[in-house]
Each structure stands twice: as structure tokens, then as C-alpha cells.
Motif scaffolding. Structure first.
Motif, PDB file in Angstrom:
ATOM      1  N   SER A 171       0.828  -1.217   0.000  1.00  0.00           N
ATOM      2  CA  SER A 171       0.000   0.000   0.000  1.00  0.00           C
ATOM      3  C   SER A 171       0.857   1.261   0.000  1.00  0.00           C
ATOM      4  CB  SER A 171      -0.935  -0.003   1.211  1.00  0.00           C
ATOM      5  OG  SER A 171      -1.666  -1.194   1.294  1.00  0.00           O
ATOM      6  N   VAL A 214      -1.435  -4.335  -2.498  1.00  0.00           N
ATOM      7  CA  VAL A 214      -2.432  -3.392  -2.005  1.00  0.00           C
ATOM      8  C   VAL A 214      -3.714  -4.139  -1.687  1.00  0.00           C
ATOM      9  CG1 VAL A 214      -3.309  -2.827  -4.323  1.00  0.00           C
ATOM     10  CG2 VAL A 214      -3.474  -1.119  -2.471  1.00  0.00           C
ATOM     11  N   GLY A 216      -7.629  -4.897  -1.622  1.00  0.00           N
ATOM     12  CA  GLY A 216      -8.728  -4.636  -2.546  1.00  0.00           C
ATOM     13  C   GLY A 216      -9.790  -3.719  -1.985  1.00  0.00           C
ATOM     14  N   GLU A 218      -9.138  -1.066  -0.096  1.00  0.00           N
ATOM     15  CA  GLU A 218      -8.508   0.203   0.270  1.00  0.00           C
ATOM     16  C   GLU A 218      -9.185   1.371  -0.442  1.00  0.00           C
ATOM     17  OE1 GLU A 218      -4.637   0.649   1.397  1.00  0.00           O
ATOM     18  OE2 GLU A 218      -3.997  -1.411   0.987  1.00  0.00           O
ATOM     19  N   LEU A 223      -5.296   2.361  -4.270  1.00  0.00           N
ATOM     20  CA  LEU A 223      -5.319   1.458  -5.423  1.00  0.00           C
ATOM     21  C   LEU A 223      -4.643   2.119  -6.621  1.00  0.00           C
ATOM     22  CD1 LEU A 223      -8.945   0.114  -4.954  1.00  0.00           C
ATOM     23  CD2 LEU A 223      -6.850  -1.236  -4.735  1.00  0.00           C
ATOM     24  N   GLU A 224      -4.878   3.415  -6.795  1.00  0.00           N
ATOM     25  CA  GLU A 224      -4.243   4.147  -7.888  1.00  0.00           C
ATOM     26  C   GLU A 224      -2.731   4.249  -7.681  1.00  0.00           C
ATOM     27  OE1 GLU A 224      -7.995   7.106  -9.006  1.00  0.00           O
ATOM     28  OE2 GLU A 224      -6.325   7.839  -7.774  1.00  0.00           O
ATOM     29  N   GLU A 227      -1.142   1.083  -8.662  1.00  0.00           N
ATOM     30  CA  GLU A 227      -1.177   0.912 -10.116  1.00  0.00           C
ATOM     31  C   GLU A 227      -0.130   1.798 -10.795  1.00  0.00           C
ATOM     32  OE1 GLU A 227      -4.427   0.973 -13.785  1.00  0.00           O
ATOM     33  OE2 GLU A 227      -5.062   1.415 -11.730  1.00  0.00           O
ATOM     34  N   ARG A 237       1.938  -6.569  -9.524  1.00  0.00           N
ATOM     35  CA  ARG A 237       1.021  -5.937  -8.579  1.00  0.00           C
ATOM     36  C   ARG A 237       0.008  -6.971  -8.126  1.00  0.00           C
ATOM     37  NH1 ARG A 237      -4.030  -3.054  -9.531  1.00  0.00           N
ATOM     38  NH2 ARG A 237      -3.564  -3.304 -11.756  1.00  0.00           N
ATOM     39  N   VAL A 239      -3.484  -7.398  -5.839  1.00  0.00           N
ATOM     40  CA  VAL A 239      -4.599  -6.785  -5.126  1.00  0.00           C
ATOM     41  C   VAL A 239      -5.170  -7.847  -4.187  1.00  0.00           C
ATOM     42  CG1 VAL A 239      -6.857  -5.693  -5.329  1.00  0.00           C
ATOM     43  CG2 VAL A 239      -5.088  -5.248  -7.050  1.00  0.00           C
ATOM     44  N   GLU A 241      -7.745  -9.076  -2.165  1.00  0.00           N
ATOM     45  CA  GLU A 241      -9.184  -8.809  -2.074  1.00  0.00           C
ATOM     46  C   GLU A 241      -9.681  -8.862  -0.630  1.00  0.00           C
ATOM     47  OE1 GLU A 241     -10.866  -7.592  -4.372  1.00  0.00           O
ATOM     48  OE2 GLU A 241      -9.491  -7.948  -6.051  1.00  0.00           O
TER      49      GLU A 241
END
Length: 266
Positions: A171, A214, A216, A218, A223-224, A227, A237, A239, A241
Motif C-alpha cells: 500500500s 495493495v 482490494g 482500500e 489502489l491508484e 497501479e 502488482r 490486489v 481482495e
């Protein structure tokens, strides 16, 4: 700050996490119990200095055999909160798998700038690397994710950088420019030059393998941010969940946890 560009809420985590206030005291309690468990067996080297100031200290947790190498975990808190003593138990996943784990404190904003903290973590990693031989794997959460990503951008001494085999930012903040449009910048004091210099996305990808992780569940901003780092560095990367910004790190404490597995297998 222009109300139209106020991004404070976008980077607010606690207001969107159930029982957010309960997490820091639980972390601190579990961390203290962990140190108390390991200290009698001399598997916890506490307060190892890496610099001259009071917060330039790290705790080093040792495995039950000769270490496979060194893991460094750098904590978060928007460069403004916490210290090493809140996170000790997150060393257990890697420690139980045979790795030494260093967890440093660092000075906090507004008493220093983010660039100063970056320099402190360089020093902490360098001193930890003198204590433990072998490959180095770096991980950190939130602001700590930013800091370990920065360690891959040419700031470490060459001999230390050559030993870094994996970087796992959890994160992370990878582009600091949006933070200039938040209320917290009263403490961070970011300007355009520092925000760009301290943003990992504006540096070349490290030689080490990188996975950005990161939750899911958040905030969209995080998240951006994950990415953006994936796109800038061409790295993996994940995610996770259902995980939010506070519980996304839980599996670091588990020897068979997903984060531990990824960190040690990259």
C-alpha cells in the motif's frame, strides 16, 4: 489550500475502516508480547543504533539458526506516527522461515522532511546489512512502502544495493505530488521539487524484483498509487481482495502467510 483541490479525504484511511482506533493499541500490545517472548532466548536485539539521534534505532529479530539473509520492514504512519516498537510481531513470518528481520524507527515530520527520512532509512538498511550477511529483502507499509521503494532508486551504497534481491512495497505512496493538496502537508511541507524527487515513479525500476501489494478494499487513491508504481516500473502488482489499509499487513506475521510467501520467494 484551494477547496476544489483538497485531497485530504481521498488519503484518509481511518474514517473508512471499522474500529480503526482499535488497531494501533492492538499492534503495540502484540508487538510488546512478541519482544517479551523472544528476548529471553536472545533472539531480539533491541535498540541497535544506526545514527546519533534518539530515534535512529532499530530492533533486530534473529531466527533460530544461521540467518538465510536479512529482511527490513519499514513502518508507515504518513511519516508522522509510530515507531519500531509498534510492529515487532510482523517480523515473525520471515523470522520463523530463517531470516533475520530489522525494524527501524525514524524521525517524524514535521521535525524533519521526507527526504531526511529517506536518508535515515538508507543508513538503517546499511547498518543492518553489516549485522547480517546474505541477500536482503525490503518491505514496508504505506509511508514505509514509499521508503522501501525509494531504497531501490539508487540511494543505497552500491555494495548494499547489490545484495537487495526483492522489494515488496505494501500500500505504498508512489507519487507524492497529490499529498501537497492535503491538510497533512502542513506537517510534510512537500514542495513540487521534493515531491517529485521523493516519488518512486519518477525513478528507474530497481534491479531487484518488485511486487507492489495493495488491499482490494482500500481507498481508491491507494489502489491508484499501487497501479502507478506497477506502470512506472513494469513490476508485479497484487490486489489482496477484502483487505483494507490496516489489515493488509496481517499475513506478514504468519510464516505461511501470503505476504511472507511473496516476500521470500521473489
Amino acid at each position: 489550500m484551494d477547496q476544489k483541490t483538497d485531497l485530504s479525504d481521498a488519503y484518509e484511511n481511518g474514517a473508512y475502516i471499522p474500529d480503526a482506533a482499535g488497531y494501533p493499541p492492538r499492534w503495540a500490545s502484540e508487538a510488546q508480547a512478541y519482544r517479551q517472548r523472544l528476548s529471553p532466548a536472545q533472539k531480539a536485539v533491541l535498540g541497535l543504533p544506526y545514527g546519533e539521534e534518539a530515534r535512529h534505532r532499530m530492533d533486530l529479530f534473529l531466527p533460530d539458526r544461521t540467518p538465510e539473509g536479512l529482511v527490513v520492514f519499514v513502518h508507515g504512519g504518513y511519516w508522522q506516527r509510530f515507531d519500531k516498537s509498534d510492529w515487532s510481531h510482523f517480523a515473525e513470518g520471515a523470522r520463523a522461515r530463517g531470516w533475520a528481520v530489522a525494524i527501524p524507527s525514524y524521525d517524524l515530520c514535521p521535525s524533519v522532511r521526507i527526504r531526511d527520512i529517506t536518508a535515515q532509512i538508507v543508513q538503517a538498511v546499511t547498518i543492518a546489512a553489516e549485522e547480517v550477511q546474505g541477500p536482503i529483502r525490503l518491505t514496508g507499509h504505506s509511508a514505509g512502502g514509499h521508503l522501501v521503494a525509494r531504497m531501490g532508486t539508487g540511494v543505497l551504497p552500491e555494495d548494499v544495493a547489490a545484495r537487495v534481491k526483492a522489494i515488496l512495497p505494501i500500500s505504498p505512496l508512489s507519487d507524492l505530488r497529490p499529498l501537497m493538496e492535503t491538510a497533512m502537508n502542513a506537517n510534510l511541507k512537500l514542495d513540487a521539487e521534493e515531491a517529485r524527487t521523493e516519488s518512486p515513479i519518477f525513478h528507474s525500476a530497481p534491479r531487484a524484483k518488485v511486487t507492489v501489494w495493495v488491499g482490494g478494499a482500500e481507498r481508491p487513491a491507494f489502489l491508484e498509487q499501487a497501479e502507478w508504481l506497477e506502470e512506472a516500473w513494469g513490476c508485479a502488482r497484487v490486489v489482496d481482495e477484502g483487505k483494507h489499509h490496516f489489515d493488509v499487513i496481517d499475513s506478514l506475521a504468519d510464516p505461511s502467510g501470503a505476504l511472507t510467501e511473496r516476500l521470500l520467494s521473489m
